[in-house]
Scaffold this active site. Sequence first.
Site: not given
Length: 162
Positions: A90, A132-133, A136
């Site tokens: 990351c 993953h995004e 976030h």
Amino acid sequence: MSIRPIRIVGDPVLRTPCDPIRTVTDGTRHLIRDLEDTVDDEGRAGVAANQIGIGQRAFSWNIEDRGIGHIINPVIVELSEELQHDDEGCLSVPGLFFPRTRSAYARCVGTDVDGQEIELAGEGIVARLIQHEVAHLDGELYIDGLERAVKKKALRQIRETL
């Protein structure tokens, strides 16, 4: 348009869920340009808005066979039961990679800056990027989902290196 600095683990903006973008404004267009400029750098697959300090639900991607793009208010609508196990890193946890399990396939929907519905879906790096995004944007980091022993090692390395 500019390449924005990436916020690093420990910055509270990374742990704050992002707000939906209700209306596309000039500010939204500027955010999207900055996200796409920021992701357009070697070794970058994705950048979420909060990684550049903006608490709004949008991310950009830079994937070899798909080019650079963005999605506003992404919602994951499908995850496979089949899993992939691979090292993950990351930009907000620079230089550290740890094994992370994710769904092998993911599909998300949202809109583009022109208000058109778009879909991002795929296996491998695309599936990993989506998960993953979106995490976030929910105020989570990839290290949160590491296996217990790996997470303990990761947190120790983060303390020692950052």
